[in-house]
Design a protein around this motif. Sequence first.
Motif, PDB file in Angstrom:
ATOM      1  N   GLU A  45       0.742  -1.086   0.024  1.00 50.01           N
ATOM      2  CA  GLU A  45      -0.071  -0.060  -0.004  1.00 50.01           C
ATOM      3  C   GLU A  45       0.965   1.222  -0.011  1.00 50.01           C
ATOM      4  O   GLU A  45       0.461   2.177  -0.559  1.00 50.01           O
ATOM      5  CB  GLU A  45      -1.063   0.123   1.214  1.00 50.01           C
ATOM      6  N   GLU A  48       2.356   1.540  -3.514  1.00 44.29           N
ATOM      7  CA  GLU A  48       1.323   2.112  -4.142  1.00 44.29           C
ATOM      8  C   GLU A  48       1.020   3.648  -4.206  1.00 44.29           C
ATOM      9  O   GLU A  48       0.715   4.257  -4.811  1.00 44.29           O
ATOM     10  CB  GLU A  48       0.053   1.400  -4.068  1.00 44.29           C
ATOM     11  N   GLU A  49       0.986   4.231  -2.994  1.00 44.84           N
ATOM     12  CA  GLU A  49       0.891   5.387  -2.524  1.00 44.84           C
ATOM     13  C   GLU A  49       1.990   6.242  -3.306  1.00 44.84           C
ATOM     14  O   GLU A  49       1.816   7.403  -3.774  1.00 44.84           O
ATOM     15  CB  GLU A  49       0.821   6.003  -1.175  1.00 44.84           C
ATOM     16  N   ARG A  51       3.739   5.497  -5.624  1.00 46.32           N
ATOM     17  CA  ARG A  51       3.812   5.575  -7.193  1.00 46.32           C
ATOM     18  C   ARG A  51       2.807   6.583  -7.541  1.00 46.32           C
ATOM     19  O   ARG A  51       2.737   7.313  -8.605  1.00 46.32           O
ATOM     20  CB  ARG A  51       3.346   4.154  -7.617  1.00 46.32           C
ATOM     21  N   ARG A  52       1.653   6.870  -7.034  1.00 43.50           N
ATOM     22  CA  ARG A  52       0.602   7.492  -7.258  1.00 43.50           C
ATOM     23  C   ARG A  52       0.936   8.908  -7.035  1.00 43.50           C
ATOM     24  O   ARG A  52       0.756   9.872  -7.881  1.00 43.50           O
ATOM     25  CB  ARG A  52      -0.838   7.405  -6.259  1.00 43.50           C
ATOM     26  N   ASP A  53       1.602   9.447  -5.855  1.00 41.81           N
ATOM     27  CA  ASP A  53       2.380  10.641  -5.647  1.00 41.81           C
ATOM     28  C   ASP A  53       3.244  11.061  -6.848  1.00 41.81           C
ATOM     29  O   ASP A  53       3.192  12.295  -7.344  1.00 41.81           O
ATOM     30  CB  ASP A  53       2.806  10.821  -4.133  1.00 41.81           C
ATOM     31  N   GLU A  55       3.482   9.808  -9.771  1.00 38.20           N
ATOM     32  CA  GLU A  55       2.564  10.137 -10.874  1.00 38.20           C
ATOM     33  C   GLU A  55       2.062  11.581 -11.062  1.00 38.20           C
ATOM     34  O   GLU A  55       1.805  12.493 -11.918  1.00 38.20           O
ATOM     35  CB  GLU A  55       1.411   9.172 -11.206  1.00 38.20           C
ATOM     36  N   LYS A  56       1.085  11.995  -9.797  1.00 46.57           N
ATOM     37  CA  LYS A  56       0.780  13.381  -9.697  1.00 46.57           C
ATOM     38  C   LYS A  56       1.827  14.365  -9.732  1.00 46.57           C
ATOM     39  O   LYS A  56       1.410  15.489 -10.637  1.00 46.57           O
ATOM     40  CB  LYS A  56       0.104  13.385  -8.197  1.00 46.57           C
ATOM     41  N   GLU A  59       2.657  14.689 -13.571  1.00 50.58           N
ATOM     42  CA  GLU A  59       1.556  15.275 -14.357  1.00 50.58           C
ATOM     43  C   GLU A  59       1.308  16.663 -13.915  1.00 50.58           C
ATOM     44  O   GLU A  59       1.443  17.570 -14.903  1.00 50.58           O
ATOM     45  CB  GLU A  59       0.245  14.782 -13.701  1.00 50.58           C
TER      46      GLU A  59
END
Length: 97
Positions: A45, A48-49, A51-53, A55-56, A59
């Motif tokens: 988890e 994954e968090e 990775r999401r950060d 990606e943000k 972006e």
Amino acid sequence: MGGSASLITTVFGSVLSSAMGKSKPDRSDALEEERKARAEEKLREEAEERRRDREKVLESRKLEEKSRQEGTLSGSAASLVDGPEVSSMALKRKLGE
């Protein structure tokens, strides 16, 4: 006969305690496995968090770069923000009359 009763009790007690002793490690093994599974899930988890950060952030950088490029183009000579001057006074000044 009194001696055999105490012997039976002792044997029964040792068999019972050894049986109870074996069931406890099985339970502790199960608890240890559950603890490891929870730790692994937590690590997944967190990864994954992250990775999401990431990606943000990427972006945001893309949008920032795009905005900067659009800003550069709109401020350059290639961009006609205002229409050409066609008033008679402006034309006379340009033509030297």
